[in-house]
Enzyme design. Structure first.
Site, PDB file in Angstrom:
ATOM      1  N   HIS A   1      50.554  52.580  47.561  1.00 32.18           N
ATOM      2  CA  HIS A   1      50.287  53.983  47.248  1.00 32.18           C
ATOM      3  C   HIS A   1      49.415  54.152  46.010  1.00 32.18           C
ATOM      4  CE1 HIS A   1      53.880  53.712  44.489  1.00 32.18           C
ATOM      5  NE2 HIS A   1      53.138  54.547  43.782  1.00 32.18           N
TER       6      HIS A   1
ATOM      7  N   ASP B   1      54.781  49.043  51.068  1.00 28.57           N
ATOM      8  CA  ASP B   1      54.158  49.565  49.849  1.00 28.57           C
ATOM      9  C   ASP B   1      53.598  48.445  48.976  1.00 28.57           C
ATOM     10  OD1 ASP B   1      53.219  51.558  48.202  1.00 28.57           O
ATOM     11  OD2 ASP B   1      55.098  51.813  47.109  1.00 28.57           O
TER      12      ASP B   1
ATOM     13  N   SER C   1      53.910  52.235  38.609  1.00 25.38           N
ATOM     14  CA  SER C   1      53.868  51.742  39.989  1.00 25.38           C
ATOM     15  C   SER C   1      52.957  50.529  40.119  1.00 25.38           C
ATOM     16  CB  SER C   1      53.359  52.850  40.919  1.00 25.38           C
ATOM     17  OG  SER C   1      54.269  53.909  40.981  1.00 25.38           O
TER      18      SER C   1
END
Length: 492
Positions: free
Chosen positions: A131, A161, A232
């Site tokens: 993402h 992911d 992230s």
């Protein structure tokens, strides 16, 4: 009186000698009573060596995208856009400029978001979250020595992911990959990343749980390490300086850290990254079943000793499952000899199996377990969704037993059997009371009652007559291309 006094004296001497003997060692010396040592105090760990060791292998990732002036996203703050993207919130509508001015404007490069990553190998392969790079037109990787590189996206897998990008550099510091199986709940871990664009930020905490199911394809590591937008893709590091996970998600009601964060286990991420580096995509196995959790009531009605396995709601036509003989209503308890304790275990086991592999599925059906050989197929990029089958109208037949459950059923016509690809069953024409509360609808096709297959209304009535009316009645019914169970609780 003298004798009594002598007796008391000798009694006192005896007690003194006995007391001394208790505290006398074999060498005849008296030892004083020792106090229990106090528990050793444990200080907080020092993370400085870990940061020096792993920090140089952590990178900052910036992405840009081409945006036409007047596009809703171009009028919003980047942190707000990251919030919308991270939590799947639709971007609100913002008025766009109208007229020829907007039509003549050219796309412009605009910052899209900030994330983190870490260097997998010295030749420039970098791992991050899918993402982080999803939808980016340009990816810029910044090292701790402030060197910047434009990166090429090698591959990204949205299911896990995980993404891999490549920069044109050699001799880079790479991370050491740890063993997730050695990771323990309560163990200290740290995260290094770029929350809100603040490069090389270090946060620490402990592992709160392992194998946490969040509805994702992979079981995640839960920690209380502070993770925020921008973290992230960064590494989760143990006290041995090894990467054990990729920081990926947070639980939040505000968009910021609230004490719970999740990381992708590094062993699963490496398995994905290896495929991305070789082919640019991830190949996963599939068998073509729709499943749901086995509840306590369902387990009791089927004769299972405990709620376990994956209940098959439906079998895709022409799929490996259909060819293997798996039926709607089966409970898959093992795959290739590995226990399926929860529903999520099955797609993970099957997904990690190479397409074309010959495997074995163990199913529980009508009180017995059986092993079915199966050949694994590959997950298609665009999976077909099942369409609802249409049933022709037929004249309903009254059934007193069915009416007690709030049902009116009728036999299937030959055309309906051919269309649904079933040998038997009864079609529901009216639903009320207990059956309606159980979720049945008009048009559903009931395949079995109380673990007994039914081919006609006559069979249906016979199965209901034998069922214990004081307990929930197990019904397997077909709706469109899929079948599922319902427990009808008769009104008392």
């Amino acid at each position: 009186m003298l004798r009594n006094h002598q007796k008391k004296t000798w009694h006192g001497v005896a007690l003194a000698v006995l007391s001394a003997a208790v505290f006398t060692t074999s060498l005849g010396t008296v030892q004083p009573v020792q106090a229990q040592p106090a528990a050793t105090a444990r200080g907080l760990p020092d993370f400085t060596d870990l940061v020096d060791q792993v920090g140089p292998a952590v990178v900052n990732i910036r992405t840009t995208e081409k945006v036409t002036p007047g596009d809703p996203s171009s009028a919003m703050d980047e942190d707000m856009l990251e919030f919308f993207r991270r939590f799947g919130v639709p971007i609100p509508n913002i008025p766009r400029p109208q007229g020829p001015q907007r039509r003549n404007q050219q796309p412009e490069e605009q910052p899209r978001g900030v994330g983190s990553g870490f260097i997998l190998s010295s030749d420039g392969f970098v791992m991050t979250n899918a993402h982080v790079v999803d939808g980016a037109d340009e990816v810029i990787v910044t090292l701790t020595d402030k060197r910047e590189f434009k990166a090429k996206i090698i591959g990204a897998d949205k299911r896990s992911d995980v993404a891999v990008v490549k920069i044109d550099a050699t001799g880079l510091p790479a991370v050491k990959v740890g063993d997730v199986n050695r990771l323990k709940v309560g163990e200290w871990v740290i995260a290094i990343g770029s929350p809100f664009g603040l490069d090389n930020t270090v946060t620490a905490g402990i592992v709160s749980a392992k194998q946490r199911d969040t509805g994702d394809y992979l079981p995640l590591i839960q920690t209380d390490v502070a993770v925020n937008p921008g973290n992230s893709g960064g590494p989760l590091i143990n006290m041995r300086g090894e990467v054990v996970g990729i920081n990926s998600q947070i639980y939040s009601r505000s968009g910021g850290f609230m004490g719970i964060s999740f990381a992708i286990p590094i062993d699963e991420a490496i398995r994905v990254s290896d495929q991305l580096r070789v082919t640019g995509r991830v190949s996963r196995g599939r068998i073509g079943v729709q499943i749901e959790q086995v509840s306590k009531d369902v387990a009791e009605s089927l004769g299972l000793s405990k709620p376990q396995g994956a209940l098959v709601r439906g079998v895709e036509v022409g799929s490996p499952a259909e060819k293997a003989g798996i039926e709607a209503g089966d409970v898959i308890t093992k795959f290739d000899g590995k226990a399926v304790e929860k529903t999520v275990d099955l797609p993970r086991l099957v997904g990690n199996t190479k397409p074309g592999t010959k495997s074995t599925v163990t199913v529980f059906r009508r009180g017995n377990s059986r092993d079915l050989p199966i050949t694994i197929a590959e997950v298609e990029p665009d999976e077909k969704t099942a369409s609802n089958a249409k049933s022709g109208a037929s004249k309903p037949k009254a059934s007193a037993a069915a009416e007690q459950l709030g049902l009116m059923v009728t036999d299937l016509t030959d055309a309906q059997r051919k269309e649904l690809k079933v040998k038997g069953g009864v079609r529901v024409t009216q639903v009320a009371e207990a059956a309606a509360r159980a979720g049945l609808r008009e048009g559903d096709v009931i395949m079995s009652v109380a673990n007994t297959e039914v081919a006609s209304v006559k069979d249906f009535d016979a199965a209901l007559a034998k069922a214990d009316k004081n307990k929930p009645i197990n019904v397997l019914y077909r709706r469109g291309e899929w079948a599922q169970y319902a427990l009808i609780r008769p009104s008392k």
